[in-house]
Scaffold this active site. Sequence first.
Site, PDB file in Angstrom:
ATOM      1  N   ILE A 409      22.746  34.848  31.449  1.00  5.20           N
ATOM      2  CA  ILE A 409      23.707  35.618  32.229  1.00  5.20           C
ATOM      3  C   ILE A 409      24.402  34.637  33.163  1.00  5.20           C
ATOM      4  O   ILE A 409      23.804  34.135  34.116  1.00  5.20           O
ATOM      5  CB  ILE A 409      23.025  36.728  33.061  1.00  5.20           C
ATOM      6  N   LYS A 413      32.097  32.265  38.540  1.00 10.86           N
ATOM      7  CA  LYS A 413      32.097  31.156  39.506  1.00 10.86           C
ATOM      8  C   LYS A 413      31.733  29.831  38.839  1.00 10.86           C
ATOM      9  O   LYS A 413      31.832  28.773  39.469  1.00 10.86           O
ATOM     10  CB  LYS A 413      31.139  31.467  40.657  1.00 10.86           C
ATOM     11  N   VAL A 452      29.793  42.424  40.008  1.00 13.26           N
ATOM     12  CA  VAL A 452      29.375  43.762  39.587  1.00 13.26           C
ATOM     13  C   VAL A 452      29.245  44.650  40.811  1.00 13.26           C
ATOM     14  O   VAL A 452      28.728  44.227  41.846  1.00 13.26           O
ATOM     15  CB  VAL A 452      28.054  43.730  38.797  1.00 13.26           C
ATOM     16  N   SER A 455      25.789  45.658  43.270  1.00 16.64           N
ATOM     17  CA  SER A 455      24.739  44.643  43.256  1.00 16.64           C
ATOM     18  C   SER A 455      24.357  44.284  44.685  1.00 16.64           C
ATOM     19  O   SER A 455      25.008  44.689  45.654  1.00 16.64           O
ATOM     20  CB  SER A 455      25.228  43.387  42.522  1.00 16.64           C
ATOM     21  N   SER A 456      23.299  43.503  44.816  1.00 20.14           N
ATOM     22  CA  SER A 456      22.796  43.163  46.148  1.00 20.14           C
ATOM     23  C   SER A 456      23.826  42.393  46.966  1.00 20.14           C
ATOM     24  O   SER A 456      23.780  42.408  48.190  1.00 20.14           O
ATOM     25  CB  SER A 456      21.512  42.335  46.018  1.00 20.14           C
ATOM     26  N   VAL A 459      30.457  43.791  47.912  1.00 19.62           N
ATOM     27  CA  VAL A 459      31.118  44.102  49.185  1.00 19.62           C
ATOM     28  C   VAL A 459      31.121  45.591  49.465  1.00 19.62           C
ATOM     29  O   VAL A 459      31.279  46.014  50.610  1.00 19.62           O
ATOM     30  CB  VAL A 459      32.572  43.586  49.194  1.00 19.62           C
TER      31      VAL A 459
END
Length: 633
Positions: A409, A413, A452, A455-456, A459
Site C-alpha cells: 500500500i 506522496k 483517505v 483515516s487517523s 483533516v
Amino acid sequence: MFTPIQLLLNAQRKNKRIISVIYDIVAVTLSLYFAMTLRLDTLTFPIDAAAIFCMLITCAITIFSFIKLGMYRAILRYMMLPAVGNIFIAVVVSAITLAISSFFLQAFIPRSVPFIYASLAMITLGTPRIMIRTVYYHHYRRKKPNVLIYGAGSTGRDLAYSLMQGGEYHPVAFLDDNPAKTGQIITGIKIYTSAEFEKLHSLYEPVKLLLAINNISKGERLRLINELSHWPIEVQSVPSVEDIVSGKARVTDIKDLDIADLLGREPVSPNTELLQKNITDKSVLVTGAGGSIGSELCRQIFTQNPKTLVLFELNEYNLYAIHQELETFKNNFGLETHLVAALGSVQKENRLTKLMTEYKIESVYHSAAYKHVPLVEDNIIEGIQNNVFGTLACANAAIATGVKNFTLISTDKAVRPTNIMGASKRMAELVLQALADRSTKTNFTMVRFGNVLGSSGSVVPLFKKQVRQGGPVTVTHPDITRYFMLIPEAAQLVIQASAMGHNGQVFVLDMGEPVKIVDLAKHMINLMGMKSYISETGDTDGDIEIRFLGLRPGEKLYEELLIGDNIESTSHHKIMTAKEVKLGWDEMKDLLKKLDVCCHNFNTDCIRRILLEAPTGYKPNQKIDTVPMRIRH
C-alpha cells in the site's frame, strides 16, 4: 408542587398498572350504569342477580382483553393511534360480551344498551389516556429543542414519530419539494416546501435540519447538500436504508453528514471476481492490521471468506480492537474463517517468516508504515527503518515461504517527494520492483493512492473538532489541494488491483478531481450551521475563523499520482498502471547496505544524501537543520 398527572407519570411502573386496572374497572362499571340510565331515562332501576353477573363478566372480559392487547404494558405518555385502536377492539369485545351474556342469562338489559355502552366505554376508557398523552407531550416538548425534517417519505415519518416519543428533539415541520405532499399533515406535523424555510426558521428557531432522504440518486443528493450548505442551520442526516435494514443503525441514530457528501465523490461498485481472486479460500496476512487502511482491508478481506486471516500489528490496542470486531462479525454471521491476532514489528523478518510458514500464507497486504509527514520528518531513522527495511523484511519473508501475491500500500506522496515519508515510500516501491526482477514465485504489486477520508490523519475529523470548539479552523495554505477517497473504496480498489497485477507493477487509483482544502473547510462550517470568515482578507463577518498556518516541513501544495507520463489503462476503469524508473537488485542491494549503515550510525545527513541520489525524485522543500537531526531516532 406536582399535579395529579405528574404524580401518575412519576409513579413506579407496578403502581401505574394497578391504578390503570382499578380505573378501568370503575370506568366499565360506570359506562354500564349510565348506558342503562340513558336507555331507561331514570337514575334508578331494578337490578337482578343476572344483570349483576352480566356486568361482572363484561368487566372481567374487558380487563382480560386489555391485558392480551398489551394496554397495561403500554406507557401512557406514549399513547398514540395504535393504542386507540386496541381500546376500540377491547370495547367491541366488551359490548359483544354484554349482549351475549344478557341474552343467555335472561338479564334485564335492553338490546340497545350494549351499543350505548360501547360509545360511553370508548369515551371513559380512551379519553383519560389520550389526555395524559397530550398533557405530557405539550408539557415536556417545551424542554426539547425544535428541529426541521427534510423529507416527508417513510424515513422522515419514522424519524418524526421516534423523535416525538424520545426526549432529545421536537420535530416542528417537514420540508419536501414534492408538490403532492405540500400541505399534508403527518403525525400532527405539516409539510412545507423548502422555499418556506426562512419563515419556519424565524417562527420555530430550530437548532438542526435533519436530512431524512435515502431514496434519491447520488447526483440529486449532492445538489441538495450544496443547496442546504447555504442555509443558516446545522444539517445532520439519518443512517442509510441499508444500515437501518441490516440492524447496524436505527432511524434515530442522527449523525453528521457523511464525508462522501461533503466532497461529492461517488464510490465505484467493486468487481466481485477481482475481490475474490487472491482471497476466497486462501490464507491471507495483513500488516498494519489495526491502522485506518489496514483495518478496512481486513474488513473487506473478511467478507470474501478467506480460509485464514492473520492480523499483524505492532499496536496492542489497535490489534485487539480489529480482532474483536471481526470475531463479533464472524459469530453473528456464522463464518468459518480462522482469525489470528499476531503482535509484532514488520522489521522482524524471522517473526514474519514463522507466521507465513505456520499459516501457509498465500497473499500478503503490506499496509504497515509510518505515514504522518511531520512526525517522520522529525524521526527519520525510525521512518526509514519501518517503511523501507520493514517492507524489505516482509518481502524477504514472503519470498522465503513461497507467498504467491504481495501487495504494497503506497501513497501519492511517493511521487516526486518533498519529505522523508514520501521518499521512504518511494524507496519501498523500488525495493519491491527490484525484488520482482529477481523473484519468480512471489508476485509483487504496488498500489498508490491519495488521502483517505476518515483515516487517523484525515483533516475531516480535525475540522469538525475545531468547529465544535468555536474555531479557528486551521489550514496550512489557501491554495493547498488534495485527492480524497473513502476508506472502503480505497481498500476494495487495492484488493482488485492486486488481483490484476503482474510482477513489479505499480498501480495508480483514479482519485477523481483534487479538492481545495479551504473549500472543504468552508463547506463543513456551513453544514454545521455556522458561517466562516478569513480575517487575513479583512473579512470578520462570520462565526468560525479559517486561519492559515503556512506549509509544514516537507508538505506540498499539490499532490501527484504519477512520476512520468507512461500510464496505461487496465480492465478496471478506476485502476491504471504506471511504468516508472526502477533499479536492478544488485544496485538496490548496495543502496540498502549504505542506507542501513547510515541508520545504524544515526546519520540523517547520510540518509538524505542517499535518498537524493537514488531514483526517488526526492527534493526537500525546506532548509535542512542537520545538527538536531543527527540525534533523532
